[in-house]
Design a protein around this motif. Structure first.
Motif, PDB file in Angstrom:
ATOM      1  N   CYS A 287       0.313   5.611  -0.360  1.00 47.95           N
ATOM      2  CA  CYS A 287      -0.544   6.627  -0.822  1.00 47.95           C
ATOM      3  C   CYS A 287      -0.036   8.230  -0.212  1.00 47.95           C
ATOM      4  O   CYS A 287       0.589   7.956   0.997  1.00 47.95           O
ATOM      5  CB  CYS A 287      -1.982   6.376   0.106  1.00 47.95           C
ATOM      6  SG  CYS A 287      -3.253   7.667  -0.199  1.00 47.95           S
TER       7      CYS A 287
ATOM      8  N   SER B   8       2.821   7.596   2.674  1.00 44.82           N
ATOM      9  CA  SER B   8       2.502   6.472   3.451  1.00 44.82           C
ATOM     10  C   SER B   8       2.692   5.212   2.921  1.00 44.82           C
ATOM     11  O   SER B   8       2.343   4.910   1.640  1.00 44.82           O
ATOM     12  CB  SER B   8       1.155   6.821   3.925  1.00 44.82           C
ATOM     13  OG  SER B   8       0.892   7.557   4.981  1.00 44.82           O
TER      14      SER B   8
ATOM     15  N   ASP C 291      -0.844  11.043   2.247  1.00 39.18           N
ATOM     16  CA  ASP C 291      -1.770  11.156   3.242  1.00 39.18           C
ATOM     17  C   ASP C 291      -1.559  12.403   4.238  1.00 39.18           C
ATOM     18  O   ASP C 291      -0.301  12.809   4.183  1.00 39.18           O
ATOM     19  CB  ASP C 291      -1.704   9.947   4.300  1.00 39.18           C
ATOM     20  CG  ASP C 291      -2.461   8.538   3.816  1.00 39.18           C
ATOM     21  OD1 ASP C 291      -3.374   8.709   3.207  1.00 39.18           O
ATOM     22  OD2 ASP C 291      -1.723   7.753   4.265  1.00 39.18           O
TER      23      ASP C 291
ATOM     24  N   TYR D 245       0.138   1.216   8.114  1.00 35.20           N
ATOM     25  CA  TYR D 245      -0.598   0.283   7.643  1.00 35.20           C
ATOM     26  C   TYR D 245      -0.432  -1.023   8.079  1.00 35.20           C
ATOM     27  O   TYR D 245      -1.465  -1.668   8.846  1.00 35.20           O
ATOM     28  CB  TYR D 245      -0.504   0.221   5.972  1.00 35.20           C
ATOM     29  CG  TYR D 245      -0.913   1.562   5.395  1.00 35.20           C
ATOM     30  CD1 TYR D 245      -1.755   2.236   5.654  1.00 35.20           C
ATOM     31  CD2 TYR D 245      -0.161   1.894   4.433  1.00 35.20           C
ATOM     32  CE1 TYR D 245      -2.279   3.402   4.881  1.00 35.20           C
ATOM     33  CE2 TYR D 245      -0.285   3.198   3.497  1.00 35.20           C
ATOM     34  CZ  TYR D 245      -1.612   3.981   3.724  1.00 35.20           C
ATOM     35  OH  TYR D 245      -1.583   4.949   3.082  1.00 35.20           O
TER      36      TYR D 245
ATOM     37  N   ALA E 110       1.039  -1.217  -0.320  1.00 37.08           N
ATOM     38  CA  ALA E 110       0.060   0.037  -0.077  1.00 37.08           C
ATOM     39  C   ALA E 110       1.052   1.145   0.031  1.00 37.08           C
ATOM     40  O   ALA E 110       1.934   1.437   0.809  1.00 37.08           O
ATOM     41  CB  ALA E 110      -0.901   0.024   1.236  1.00 37.08           C
TER      42      ALA E 110
END
Length: 341
Positions: free
Chosen positions: A63, A83, A65, A140, A61
């Protein structure tokens, strides 16, 4: 960094076995066995047994943020962090809120992104938003489980002037943590409860987490999150002991009490908002900066000046709508506000 298997940085040989020294589990493994994190495996290499981490080549993952999403409320509010998360965790919380990543064993999950790639991405973002891109957030899942990747990526990005934060359960041994700390600038530690019985429920131990928090506080910005789960860690005595411990460490540590929702193996009802409100008022008796997560109340997301009692950082969701802290001081009364602004 290898495209395949990465040799672990912390382990020792014990006769025909390998002991991992990364986290307090200190797993003893024979050839072909994985540790409890399911990420570290004993393999033969150049004629001898070594501990490797086969899956640290794929990011599950990624992203951009707001820093508030980590949550970090007192560390460069309103900034953005890249992130990053990989599969794996060294605990086994049956209520895990990110179980699709943390408990995945799919080594093909995500895509290949090297630590150098992350720094390059940060540079590209900072060219278009030079005042808003802070650095990397390892989050995460459990970033200490993919330690070698975090170490290299944070080292590279910090050398380029970026700041890195880690969102962790804090279940790591002191030597690896000290080795990583020069490249980590802030942390949110997720405290699962404040009883050894609570940590036994999630497959860990409380004392090493306390040690992690205390060590980080010596030189880093630290915030704490406590996910309040009915009939697991919401007992008043346990919560009071947690609040007292934080107060004794430093009452200015920002603490986020977060509302649980049914996830993974847990189907029990979400934490009553009334429970969170009680905790909020109780914690504010001894702690300076208390917040509620997953509740949606602006009051409990707002930073209030401890001296003049005025709202100095107002938030809606993960967005900052007002920031009246200048050079770490309240704009109204010049009282020093804890954190890094």
């Amino acid at each position: 960094m290898s495209n395949k298997s990465i040799e672990s940085m912390f382990y020792q040989k014990e006769n025909e076995k390998i002991r991992c020294l990364l986290c307090p589990h200190k797993c003893i493994l024979t050839e072909g066995e994985f540790g409890r994190c399911k990420l570290r495996k004993v393999e033969e290499s150049t004629g001898e047994l070594k501990l490797h981490s086969p899956y640290q080549s794929r990011v599950a993952a990624i992203c951009l943020d707001p820093i508030e999403k980590k949550p970090l409320y007192h560390f460069h509010p309103g900034s953005q962090v890249l992130s990053v998360g990989m599969i794996g965790c060294n605990l086994a919380c049956p209520f895990c809120q990110n179980w699709e990543i943390s408990h995945s064993r799919d080594q093909d999950k995500g895509r290949k992104i090297t630590p150098q790639d992350l720094t390059n991405i940060l540079k590209e973002y900072s060219e278009s938003e030079p005042d808003n891109i802070l650095g990397l957030a390892f989050t995460y899942s459990e970033p200490t489980s993919w330690y070698e990747y975090v170490f290299e990526a944070s080292k590279l990005s910090s050398e380029e002037g970026f700041k890195n934060v880690i969102v962790s359960n804090g279940f790591i041994n002191k030597t690896p943590l000290k080795n990583l700390m020069p490249y980590i600038h802030g942390a949110n530690i997720d405290v699962k409860g404040f009883r050894e019985s609570t940590y036994k429920h999630v497959g860990g131990q409380l004392q090493p987490v306390m040690d992690t928090v205390e060590l980080l506080l010596e030189s880093k910005h630290v915030e704490l999150t406590y996910l309040v789960i009915p009939e697991v860690n919401d007992h008043k005595d346990e919560l009071n002991d947690f609040i007292n411990w934080v107060s004794e460490l430093n009452p200015d540590i920002p603490v986020h009490f977060s509302r649980y929702f049914p996830q993974y193996k847990y189907e029990r009802n979400a934490t009553p908002v009334s429970t969170l409100r009680w905790i909020y008022e109780k914690a504010k008796e001894k702690l300076t900066y208390v917040y509620l997560g997953n509740v949606g109340e602006q009051e409990s997301q707002t930073t209030w000046c401890p001296k003049c009692k005025k709202p100095i950082i107002e938030r809606v969701g993960f967005g900052v709508i007002t920031n009246l802290v200048e050079r770490n001081q309240c704009k109204f009364c010049n009282h020093k506000i804890a954190g890094e602004f």
